[in-house]
Design a protein around this motif. Sequence first.
Motif, PDB file in Angstrom:
ATOM      1  N   LEU A  18     -42.988  -5.781   5.608  1.00 49.95           N
ATOM      2  CA  LEU A  18     -42.745  -6.969   6.436  1.00 49.95           C
ATOM      3  C   LEU A  18     -41.958  -8.028   5.674  1.00 49.95           C
ATOM      4  O   LEU A  18     -41.032  -8.641   6.210  1.00 49.95           O
ATOM      5  CB  LEU A  18     -44.061  -7.548   6.949  1.00 49.95           C
ATOM      6  N   VAL A  19     -42.323  -8.249   4.409  1.00 47.60           N
ATOM      7  CA  VAL A  19     -41.602  -9.220   3.592  1.00 47.60           C
ATOM      8  C   VAL A  19     -40.141  -8.775   3.428  1.00 47.60           C
ATOM      9  O   VAL A  19     -39.206  -9.582   3.536  1.00 47.60           O
ATOM     10  CB  VAL A  19     -42.297  -9.418   2.226  1.00 47.60           C
ATOM     11  N   SER A  20     -39.935  -7.498   3.187  1.00 46.84           N
ATOM     12  CA  SER A  20     -38.570  -6.974   3.043  1.00 46.84           C
ATOM     13  C   SER A  20     -37.789  -7.130   4.343  1.00 46.84           C
ATOM     14  O   SER A  20     -36.602  -7.489   4.324  1.00 46.84           O
ATOM     15  CB  SER A  20     -38.595  -5.494   2.640  1.00 46.84           C
ATOM     16  N   LEU A  21     -38.442  -6.849   5.468  1.00 48.45           N
ATOM     17  CA  LEU A  21     -37.791  -7.007   6.764  1.00 48.45           C
ATOM     18  C   LEU A  21     -37.414  -8.478   7.011  1.00 48.45           C
ATOM     19  O   LEU A  21     -36.300  -8.777   7.437  1.00 48.45           O
ATOM     20  CB  LEU A  21     -38.698  -6.495   7.887  1.00 48.45           C
ATOM     21  N   LEU A  22     -38.339  -9.397   6.727  1.00 47.52           N
ATOM     22  CA  LEU A  22     -38.043 -10.827   6.882  1.00 47.52           C
ATOM     23  C   LEU A  22     -36.912 -11.264   5.946  1.00 47.52           C
ATOM     24  O   LEU A  22     -36.036 -12.041   6.340  1.00 47.52           O
ATOM     25  CB  LEU A  22     -39.299 -11.660   6.634  1.00 47.52           C
ATOM     26  N   LEU A  23     -36.922 -10.769   4.725  1.00 47.92           N
ATOM     27  CA  LEU A  23     -35.862 -11.094   3.778  1.00 47.92           C
ATOM     28  C   LEU A  23     -34.515 -10.585   4.291  1.00 47.92           C
ATOM     29  O   LEU A  23     -33.499 -11.286   4.206  1.00 47.92           O
ATOM     30  CB  LEU A  23     -36.183 -10.505   2.404  1.00 47.92           C
ATOM     31  N   THR A  27     -31.363 -12.914   5.292  1.00 42.83           N
ATOM     32  CA  THR A  27     -30.073 -12.649   4.649  1.00 42.83           C
ATOM     33  C   THR A  27     -28.979 -12.461   5.680  1.00 42.83           C
ATOM     34  O   THR A  27     -27.888 -13.036   5.551  1.00 42.83           O
ATOM     35  CB  THR A  27     -30.175 -11.403   3.746  1.00 42.83           C
ATOM     36  N   VAL A  28     -29.244 -11.690   6.708  1.00 38.50           N
ATOM     37  CA  VAL A  28     -28.252 -11.459   7.771  1.00 38.50           C
ATOM     38  C   VAL A  28     -27.913 -12.778   8.469  1.00 38.50           C
ATOM     39  O   VAL A  28     -26.738 -13.091   8.699  1.00 38.50           O
ATOM     40  CB  VAL A  28     -28.754 -10.400   8.778  1.00 38.50           C
ATOM     41  N   LEU A  29     -28.935 -13.562   8.802  1.00 39.78           N
ATOM     42  CA  LEU A  29     -28.686 -14.854   9.442  1.00 39.78           C
ATOM     43  C   LEU A  29     -27.897 -15.787   8.515  1.00 39.78           C
ATOM     44  O   LEU A  29     -26.996 -16.492   8.960  1.00 39.78           O
ATOM     45  CB  LEU A  29     -30.002 -15.509   9.859  1.00 39.78           C
ATOM     46  N   GLY A  30     -28.230 -15.799   7.232  1.00 34.75           N
ATOM     47  CA  GLY A  30     -27.521 -16.639   6.269  1.00 34.75           C
ATOM     48  C   GLY A  30     -26.057 -16.256   6.144  1.00 34.75           C
ATOM     49  O   GLY A  30     -25.171 -17.117   6.140  1.00 34.75           O
ATOM     50  N   ALA A  35     -20.423 -17.327   7.549  1.00 36.03           N
ATOM     51  CA  ALA A  35     -19.151 -16.931   8.155  1.00 36.03           C
ATOM     52  C   ALA A  35     -18.684 -17.987   9.150  1.00 36.03           C
ATOM     53  O   ALA A  35     -17.493 -18.321   9.214  1.00 36.03           O
ATOM     54  CB  ALA A  35     -19.289 -15.570   8.837  1.00 36.03           C
ATOM     55  N   HIS A  36     -19.618 -18.526   9.934  1.00 36.61           N
ATOM     56  CA  HIS A  36     -19.266 -19.597  10.875  1.00 36.61           C
ATOM     57  C   HIS A  36     -18.795 -20.854  10.133  1.00 36.61           C
ATOM     58  O   HIS A  36     -17.851 -21.510  10.546  1.00 36.61           O
ATOM     59  CB  HIS A  36     -20.447 -19.937  11.787  1.00 36.61           C
ATOM     60  N   ILE A  37     -19.477 -21.171   9.039  1.00 38.30           N
ATOM     61  CA  ILE A  37     -19.079 -22.329   8.235  1.00 38.30           C
ATOM     62  C   ILE A  37     -17.683 -22.110   7.660  1.00 38.30           C
ATOM     63  O   ILE A  37     -16.847 -23.005   7.667  1.00 38.30           O
ATOM     64  CB  ILE A  37     -20.116 -22.602   7.123  1.00 38.30           C
TER      65      ILE A  37
END
Length: 160
Positions: A18-23, A27-30, A35-37
Amino acid sequence: MGFNKLRVSTRLGIGYGLVSLLLFVVTVLGVNRMAHIKDRVDEIIKVNDVEARLAATMDLTVTERALALRNLILLDSTDKKEVQMEVDRVAEQEKKYAQAEQQLGTMFATLESTTPKEKELLENIRKQAKLAAPFYPRAVQLALDGKGSDAYQLVRFEFR
């Protein structure tokens, strides 16, 4: 079967998973937000900064032409070298203004991100430039003819 009844190694595995999935999600969202920035910064640098520079150039050339006209009015018309230097300065600034206006107009016409307000402001600037255009050559010619006081009257009272 409850979570408490699982073996410790299984619970640890689920927790780390779960921690790996959240990480991974963070990461994907970041990366996505970065990219938008980057796209926004690119737009600022390639579009907004160029537009601001062109508008500043237009403003500066108007100021430079006004200073040159002032100098022409103040100069003694017998000092042909100084007079010609100011006449050339007016002509050079007119060319720079025309180039900046043309580039800015092209950008506004081709870029989708140009707002109607920006287009309206550019059109107002063009109208004001057309109104002012006849005064420059008249003032220059009066100054060249040694009629500094007439040039002053033109610039001071009619041009405004």
